[in-house]
Design an enzyme around this catalytic site. Structure first.
Site, PDB file in Angstrom:
ATOM      1  N   THR A 161       0.867  -1.036  -0.471  1.00 20.80           N
ATOM      2  CA  THR A 161       0.196   0.506   0.180  1.00 20.80           C
ATOM      3  C   THR A 161       1.325   0.954   0.313  1.00 20.80           C
ATOM      4  O   THR A 161       2.022   0.933   0.376  1.00 20.80           O
ATOM      5  CB  THR A 161      -1.210   0.196   1.653  1.00 20.80           C
ATOM      6  OG1 THR A 161      -1.856  -1.080   1.715  1.00 20.80           O
ATOM      7  CG2 THR A 161      -1.983   0.948   1.053  1.00 20.80           C
ATOM      8  N   ARG A 269     -39.111   2.923  -1.673  1.00 21.65           N
ATOM      9  CA  ARG A 269     -39.141   1.895  -3.211  1.00 21.65           C
ATOM     10  C   ARG A 269     -40.382   1.172  -2.959  1.00 21.65           C
ATOM     11  O   ARG A 269     -40.670   0.833  -1.764  1.00 21.65           O
ATOM     12  CB  ARG A 269     -38.272   1.013  -3.546  1.00 21.65           C
ATOM     13  CG  ARG A 269     -38.202   0.631  -4.368  1.00 21.65           C
ATOM     14  CD  ARG A 269     -37.678   1.889  -5.735  1.00 21.65           C
ATOM     15  NE  ARG A 269     -37.840   0.249  -7.243  1.00 21.65           N
ATOM     16  CZ  ARG A 269     -37.494   0.748  -7.796  1.00 21.65           C
ATOM     17  NH1 ARG A 269     -37.818   2.303  -8.914  1.00 21.65           N
ATOM     18  NH2 ARG A 269     -38.118   0.502  -9.459  1.00 21.65           N
ATOM     19  N   GLU A 364      -3.896  -7.564   6.143  1.00 22.24           N
ATOM     20  CA  GLU A 364      -2.900  -7.720   7.418  1.00 22.24           C
ATOM     21  C   GLU A 364      -4.229  -8.408   7.470  1.00 22.24           C
ATOM     22  O   GLU A 364      -4.880  -8.568   8.863  1.00 22.24           O
ATOM     23  CB  GLU A 364      -4.045  -6.069   7.564  1.00 22.24           C
ATOM     24  CG  GLU A 364      -3.056  -4.955   7.353  1.00 22.24           C
ATOM     25  CD  GLU A 364      -3.143  -4.150   7.976  1.00 22.24           C
ATOM     26  OE1 GLU A 364      -3.504  -3.329   8.883  1.00 22.24           O
ATOM     27  OE2 GLU A 364      -2.851  -2.719   6.943  1.00 22.24           O
ATOM     28  N   THR A 366      -5.282 -12.707   6.998  1.00 22.92           N
ATOM     29  CA  THR A 366      -6.696 -13.352   5.684  1.00 22.92           C
ATOM     30  C   THR A 366      -7.730 -13.897   7.058  1.00 22.92           C
ATOM     31  O   THR A 366      -7.280 -14.145   8.431  1.00 22.92           O
ATOM     32  CB  THR A 366      -6.822 -14.105   5.359  1.00 22.92           C
ATOM     33  OG1 THR A 366      -5.589 -15.431   5.907  1.00 22.92           O
ATOM     34  CG2 THR A 366      -5.469 -14.091   4.076  1.00 22.92           C
TER      35      THR A 366
HETATM   36  C1  LIG Z   1      -4.741  -4.094  -1.119  1.00 20.12           C
HETATM   37  C2  LIG Z   1      -3.825  -4.848  -0.340  1.00 20.12           C
HETATM   38  C3  LIG Z   1      -2.625  -3.986  -0.166  1.00 20.12           C
HETATM   39  C4  LIG Z   1      -1.618  -5.072   0.923  1.00 20.12           C
HETATM   40  N1  LIG Z   1      -0.621  -4.157   1.397  1.00 20.12           N
HETATM   41  C5  LIG Z   1       0.094  -4.873   2.301  1.00 20.12           C
HETATM   42  C6  LIG Z   1       0.970  -3.415   3.041  1.00 20.12           C
HETATM   43  O1  LIG Z   1       0.968  -2.518   2.681  1.00 20.12           O
HETATM   44  N2  LIG Z   1       2.327  -4.318   2.833  1.00 20.12           N
HETATM   45  C7  LIG Z   1       2.466  -5.343   3.217  1.00 20.12           C
HETATM   46  O2  LIG Z   1       3.329  -6.196   3.435  1.00 20.12           O
HETATM   47  N3  LIG Z   1       1.818  -6.063   2.771  1.00 20.12           N
HETATM   48  C8  LIG Z   1       0.159  -6.074   2.044  1.00 20.12           C
HETATM   49  N4  LIG Z   1      -0.668  -6.744   1.530  1.00 20.12           N
HETATM   50  C9  LIG Z   1       0.217  -7.670   1.794  1.00 20.12           C
HETATM   51  C10 LIG Z   1      -1.346  -9.210   2.267  1.00 20.12           C
HETATM   52  O3  LIG Z   1      -0.965  -8.633   3.150  1.00 20.12           O
HETATM   53  C11 LIG Z   1      -1.645 -10.575   1.920  1.00 20.12           C
HETATM   54  O4  LIG Z   1      -1.698 -10.219   0.227  1.00 20.12           O
HETATM   55  C12 LIG Z   1      -2.103 -11.357   2.842  1.00 20.12           C
HETATM   56  O5  LIG Z   1      -1.447 -11.576   4.164  1.00 20.12           O
HETATM   57  C13 LIG Z   1      -2.733 -12.493   1.935  1.00 20.12           C
HETATM   58  O6  LIG Z   1      -1.685 -12.944   2.112  1.00 20.12           O
HETATM   59  P1  LIG Z   1      -1.202 -13.630   0.562  1.00 20.12           P
HETATM   60  O7  LIG Z   1      -2.046 -12.920  -0.836  1.00 20.12           O
HETATM   61  O8  LIG Z   1       0.540 -14.758  -0.113  1.00 20.12           O
HETATM   62  O9  LIG Z   1      -2.279 -14.589   0.421  1.00 20.12           O
HETATM   63  P2  LIG Z   1      -1.525 -16.185   0.367  1.00 20.12           P
HETATM   64  O10 LIG Z   1      -0.960 -16.534   2.163  1.00 20.12           O
HETATM   65  O11 LIG Z   1      -0.505 -17.054  -0.321  1.00 20.12           O
HETATM   66  O12 LIG Z   1      -2.672 -17.380   1.135  1.00 20.12           O
HETATM   67  C14 LIG Z   1      -3.816 -17.643  -0.083  1.00 20.12           C
HETATM   68  C15 LIG Z   1      -4.814 -18.225   0.756  1.00 20.12           C
HETATM   69  O13 LIG Z   1      -4.519 -20.164   1.423  1.00 20.12           O
HETATM   70  C16 LIG Z   1      -5.177 -18.955   3.172  1.00 20.12           C
HETATM   71  N5  LIG Z   1      -3.726 -20.399   3.516  1.00 20.12           N
HETATM   72  C17 LIG Z   1      -3.179 -19.546   3.407  1.00 20.12           C
HETATM   73  N6  LIG Z   1      -1.717 -20.626   4.829  1.00 20.12           N
HETATM   74  C18 LIG Z   1      -3.310 -21.382   5.185  1.00 20.12           C
HETATM   75  C19 LIG Z   1      -3.427 -22.350   6.210  1.00 20.12           C
HETATM   76  N7  LIG Z   1      -1.470 -22.135   6.896  1.00 20.12           N
HETATM   77  N8  LIG Z   1      -4.443 -22.379   6.629  1.00 20.12           N
HETATM   78  C20 LIG Z   1      -5.520 -22.392   6.038  1.00 20.12           C
HETATM   79  N9  LIG Z   1      -5.636 -21.424   4.904  1.00 20.12           N
HETATM   80  C21 LIG Z   1      -4.234 -21.159   4.330  1.00 20.12           C
HETATM   81  C22 LIG Z   1      -4.753 -18.175   3.021  1.00 20.12           C
HETATM   82  O14 LIG Z   1      -5.788 -17.564   3.829  1.00 20.12           O
HETATM   83  C23 LIG Z   1      -5.666 -17.501   1.549  1.00 20.12           C
HETATM   84  O15 LIG Z   1      -7.300 -17.962   1.094  1.00 20.12           O
HETATM   85  C24 LIG Z   1      -1.582  -5.945   1.049  1.00 20.12           C
HETATM   86  C25 LIG Z   1      -2.655  -7.115   0.110  1.00 20.12           C
HETATM   87  C26 LIG Z   1      -3.421  -6.165  -0.811  1.00 20.12           C
HETATM   88  C27 LIG Z   1      -4.256  -7.093  -1.712  1.00 20.12           C
END
Ligand SMILES: Cc1cc2nc3c(=O)[nH]c(=O)nc-3n(C[C@H](O)[C@H](O)[C@H](O)COP(=O)(O)OP(=O)(O)OC[C@H]3O[C@@H](n4cnc5c(N)ncnc54)[C@H](O)[C@@H]3O)c2cc1C
Length: 390
Positions: A161, A269, A364, A366
């Site tokens: 971000t 409505r 921050e 999931t």
């Molecule tokens: C718009 C946006 C802004 C962001 N801003 C920042 C920022 O400013 N700084 C920063 O550092 N990051 C930032 N992020 C990153 C964000 O925190 C990550 O996308 C998020 O933590 C998920 O990581 P990933 O996308 O790698 O998904 P993954 O970790 O690959 O997960 C994919 C899926 O698998 C699930 N999963 C993973 N491991 C497990 C488990 N052990 N058990 C069950 N389910 C699991 C997850 O919940 C998800 O549904 C941002 C993301 C977005 C989209």
């Protein structure tokens, strides 16, 4: 047990509400028009101007200690104000803020990074996520290698971000590959854009968008380490921890405003010769939304209260984040349904919220990571069913 706000809390909350209603909400139509043209709803210069106006109202640095000119508000008040901010979709926030972990800077770093960020003269971003490490943040690979008085950074961060606008990044990098990042192997660096990292905009379903940050032999002086060598992961978790009660606080404001729109629409409505609000199908959507909003409110306030008690807020914040993010998605979906075709148009902000709030279940931490934390705490006996009342 007292569920009411103190006079002071109510007064501060109401003043924030007044400012947002009078100064920010009137900009909404223009913001929607601009966003439809793929422009920012609020220009940076307009944001700064509004923040200066808010400063005259007394709102500056909600979380910033008084010695830096801030309000140093307790978490409960910060949460209440973030709920007020959620009522408008104009991307406004009060000024005078800096990333919470920038306060770990030494005196020299404070002058160079913290103070100008508080003043709004510099923009920061926080970078821990990588293409191969999001939820599993301890698996980061961006490497920092010591070379004389410098560290040389190579690797990539993603989804950052503000990454496109930032003057500097707080980057968590691997400094000791023999250890896991969460066991002292990672360090946070303050890295000026001028040191050579590049950013690439990432298109998302939301307005604006994060960026990938590319580090190709970026030299960073040793004095730019934030906190201690090996403290990077701990600082990263502190940065993320704060959002876990502020994101749902914001979600609450969105849900309340959206539900208010649904109630107005249901009362005006007409179909088949009567108001749609006279149908049980519509009434139930309104009732379910109200119940979930109230449930979220108390989870969020409890999380903020836990912060104010100086207790470990991770469990209660995870519950607030998980439920609050899910709640706002369900409420906005119902509000769109109540509005029928109009809800799906860009005349109204509902489809915008629909896109915006989806992110709250992902960043921050999931939903799944919050569930993991909550269940792990219980399974290990770290927290009790019934929380602080047990
Ligand atoms: C718009 C946006 C802004 C962001 N801003 C920042 C920022 O400013 N700084 C920063 O550092 N990051 C930032 N992020 C990153 C964000 O925190 C990550 O996308 C998020 O933590 C998920 O990581 P990933 O996308 O790698 O998904 P993954 O970790 O690959 O997960 C994919 C899926 O698998 C699930 N999963 C993973 N491991 C497990 C488990 N052990 N058990 C069950 N389910 C699991 C997850 O919940 C998800 O549904 C941002 C993301 C977005 C989209």
């Amino acid at each position: 047990m007292d569920f009411s706000l103190t006079d002071e809390e109510r007064a501060i909350r109401d003043t924030a509400r007044q400012f947002i209603t009078k100064e920010v909400m009137p900009l909404e139509q223009e913001a929607l028009l601009r966003e439809r043209r793929h422009q920012p709803g609020l220009e940076l210069s307009e944001l700064r101007e509004l923040q200066q106006k808010a400063k005259k109202f007394g709102f500056w640095g909600l979380a910033t200690p008084e010695e830096y000119g801030g309000m140093n508000l307790p978490a409960i008040l910060q949460s209440l104000i973030w709920t007020e901010l959620g009522r408008t979709f104009v991307q406004f926030k009060f000024g005078g803020e800096a990333d919470n972990i920038l306060f770990y800077a030494n005196e020299e770093q404070k002058r160079e990074f913290l103070l100008p960020t508080i003043e709004g003269d510099r923009i920061s971003c926080f970078a821990i996520t990588e293409p191969g490490a999001g939820s599993d943040a301890a698996n980061i690979k961006l490497r920092a290698v010591r070379d004389g008085d410098d560290w040389v950074l190579n690797g990539e961060k993603t989804f950052i971000t503000n990454g496109n606008d930032a003057d500097f990044a707080i980057v968590v990098a691997v400094t000791d590959p023999a250890r896991r990042a969460n066991q002292g192997g990672a360090t946070a660096f303050l890295v000026d854009k001028s040191m050579g990292w590049r950013s690439e905009f990432i298109q998302t379903m939301g307005e604006g968008g994060p960026a990938a940050l590319i580090f190709d032999d970026v030299r960073v002086p040793h004095r730019n380490i934030l906190g201690e060598l090996g403290q990077g992961f701990e600082l990263g978790m502190k940065w993320i921890g704060k959002g876990r009660y502020l994101i749902p606080s914001n979600a609450l404001g969105i849900a309340e405003r959206a539900l208010g729109m649904a109630i107005d629409y249901a009362n005006t409505r007409e179909t088949f010769g009567k108001k749609i609000g006279t149908n049980q199908a519509i009434q139930w959507m309104i009732a379910d939304s109200e119940v979930e909003i109230e449930a979220a409110r108390w989870l969020i306030l409890r999380a903020a209260w836990t912060v104010d008690q100086g207790e470990d807020p991770r469990h209660s914040s995870s519950m607030a984040k998980l439920y609050g993010a899910g709640m706002v998605n369900r409420v906005v979906d119902r509000v769109m349904q109540v509005h029928g075709g109009m809800g799906y148009t860009r005349e109204l902000p509902i489809e915008r919220w629909y896109r915006q709030v989806r992110l709250m279940r992902i960043y921050e931490g999931t939903d799944e990571m919050q569930r993991l934390i909550i269940s792990r705490d219980l399974l290990r006996g770290y927290t009790k069913i019934g929380g602080h009342l047990a």
